[in-house]
Design a protein around this motif. Structure first.
Motif, PDB file in Angstrom:
ATOM      1  N   ASN A   1       0.812  -1.221   0.000  1.00 23.90           N
ATOM      2  CA  ASN A   1       0.000   0.000   0.000  1.00 23.90           C
ATOM      3  C   ASN A   1       0.843   1.269   0.000  1.00 23.90           C
ATOM      4  O   ASN A   1       0.339   2.348  -0.335  1.00 23.90           O
ATOM      5  N   ASN A   2       2.098   1.154   0.369  1.00 21.79           N
ATOM      6  CA  ASN A   2       3.004   2.290   0.228  1.00 21.79           C
ATOM      7  C   ASN A   2       3.010   2.799  -1.204  1.00 21.79           C
ATOM      8  O   ASN A   2       2.956   4.013  -1.463  1.00 21.79           O
ATOM      9  N   TRP A   3       3.078   1.883  -2.160  1.00 23.25           N
ATOM     10  CA  TRP A   3       3.143   2.273  -3.575  1.00 23.25           C
ATOM     11  C   TRP A   3       1.803   2.830  -4.047  1.00 23.25           C
ATOM     12  O   TRP A   3       1.759   3.729  -4.891  1.00 23.25           O
ATOM     13  N   LEU A   4       0.717   2.311  -3.493  1.00 21.67           N
ATOM     14  CA  LEU A   4      -0.608   2.829  -3.833  1.00 21.67           C
ATOM     15  C   LEU A   4      -0.725   4.290  -3.393  1.00 21.67           C
ATOM     16  O   LEU A   4      -1.148   5.165  -4.166  1.00 21.67           O
ATOM     17  N   GLY A   5      -0.353   4.562  -2.157  1.00 20.13           N
ATOM     18  CA  GLY A   5      -0.400   5.936  -1.655  1.00 20.13           C
ATOM     19  C   GLY A   5       0.540   6.855  -2.395  1.00 20.13           C
ATOM     20  O   GLY A   5       0.208   8.016  -2.683  1.00 20.13           O
ATOM     21  N   ALA A   6       1.726   6.346  -2.718  1.00 18.30           N
ATOM     22  CA  ALA A   6       2.707   7.147  -3.449  1.00 18.30           C
ATOM     23  C   ALA A   6       2.198   7.512  -4.834  1.00 18.30           C
ATOM     24  O   ALA A   6       2.409   8.637  -5.322  1.00 18.30           O
ATOM     25  N   ALA A   7       1.517   6.576  -5.497  1.00 18.48           N
ATOM     26  CA  ALA A   7       1.006   6.827  -6.843  1.00 18.48           C
ATOM     27  C   ALA A   7       0.004   7.976  -6.848  1.00 18.48           C
ATOM     28  O   ALA A   7       0.033   8.850  -7.729  1.00 18.48           O
ATOM     29  N   ILE A   8      -0.885   7.994  -5.858  1.00 16.61           N
ATOM     30  CA  ILE A   8      -1.884   9.062  -5.793  1.00 16.61           C
ATOM     31  C   ILE A   8      -1.221  10.401  -5.503  1.00 16.61           C
ATOM     32  O   ILE A   8      -1.518  11.415  -6.159  1.00 16.61           O
ATOM     33  N   PHE A   9      -0.292  10.425  -4.539  1.00 20.24           N
ATOM     34  CA  PHE A   9       0.390  11.685  -4.248  1.00 20.24           C
ATOM     35  C   PHE A   9       1.174  12.188  -5.456  1.00 20.24           C
ATOM     36  O   PHE A   9       1.099  13.374  -5.817  1.00 20.24           O
ATOM     37  N   LEU A  10       1.936  11.305  -6.085  1.00 18.81           N
ATOM     38  CA  LEU A  10       2.746  11.731  -7.233  1.00 18.81           C
ATOM     39  C   LEU A  10       1.865  12.192  -8.388  1.00 18.81           C
ATOM     40  O   LEU A  10       2.229  13.126  -9.121  1.00 18.81           O
TER      41      LEU A  10
END
Length: 289
Positions: free
Chosen positions: A266-275
């Motif tokens: 889920n780190n990558w999921l959250g990062a994708a939305i922020f980026l």
């Protein structure tokens, strides 16, 4: 093992996933609140505050769960549970970290300070919700997402409806990822009587995770489009949706380590939305990340 090393294990500084799950929504809120041009002092304050408050939360969580954790295979060797440090030390570490975190926001406006008090109370009370609340992960979502209204307050000196919508989205996201986490400990939690969403959802746990992801994405899309975000933002959300689809392949058989892998991803999921949000603003004329 020396005391500092034990305290580092207590606050899980070696396991930054919890920090990142708090940080991405907070940074997204800062970018949205500032129209893509956040004050870098605020970025620094909220980043450090996130690290400190998550660390304090780990310490108080271990204090609250010290009598339960010894019965759970994954947590039995934590410093407090195993007796390597005393209960008062965990409380002291949590209090010191929370106090240092509060000093960071002293230069900010009164509303942000008021919200920070609520954030501390929510974070400190979360561990006790597992005693009686059927889906404590929803309360965790409030605790992990309270940086969102605080970020808007710090930038705009008000908390608009969009901020509360994003907090609701964060609640559904937290229920999704922390249910994946709870699926790892379900057997142990059933034995000791702790309530979790994985137990409450029962055989519908996988479906509930995916529904929570879908609701979270829908709200985030709604807010982003309301703020006039475009293709880069949508691309970020689509990548997040792809991450969630990948999580389904990991959790559908309910195998412990694959569920844990889904949680960590889920780190990558959250990062994708922020980026997606940051890049959408950055690609506009005269703006930088």
């Amino acid at each position: 093992m020396n005391r500092l090393a034990l305290y580092a294990r207590l606050i899980r500084i070696d396991k930054p996933i919890g920090i990142l799950l708090l940080l991405w929504p907070t940074l997204a809120a800062l970018w949205l609140a500032s129209g893509g041009k956040p004050d870098w002092k605020l970025v620094t304050i909220f980043t450090l505050g996130t690290v400190l408050m998550r660390s304090a939360g780990c310490a108080i969580n271990d204090f609250a769960d010290r009598d339960f954790d010894r019965h759970v295979k994954r947590t039995a060797e934590r410093p407090l549970t195993s007796g390597k440090i005393a209960s008062w030390e965990a409380v002291a570490v949590a209090a010191i970290l929370a106090l240092v975190s509060f000093t960071l926001i002293l230069p900010l406006n009164a509303l942000t300070k008021e919200l920070s008090v609520a954030a501390v109370l929510i974070a400190a009370s979360y561990p006790y919700f597992k005693r009686f609340f059927a889906i404590p992960q929803a309360y965790l979502g409030i605790a992990f997402g309270f940086g969102i209204p605080m970020a808007f307050a710090a930038v705009q000196e008000t908390v608009p409806p969009a901020a509360w919508l994003l907090l609701i989205a964060n609640i559904f996201w937290a229920v999704a990822y922390d249910t994946e986490y709870a699926m790892v400990d379900r057997d142990d939690d059933l034995k000791i009587g702790i309530k979790t969403s994985a137990i409450t959802f029962g055989r519908f746990d996988v479906m509930a995770v995916m529904v929570c992801y879908a609701i979270s994405f829908a709200i985030i899309l709604l807010v982003g489009l309301e703020y006039g975000l475009g293709a880069w933002f949508v691309a970020g959300v689509l990548i997040a949706i792809a991450c969630a689809a990948y999580h389904y392949t990991l959790i559908r058989e309910r195998e412990r380590m694959r569920c844990f892998a889904a949680f960590r991803h889920n780190n990558w999921l959250g990062a994708a939305i922020f980026l997606g949000i940051a890049l959408d603003y950055a690609m506009r004329k005269g703006m930088t990340i």
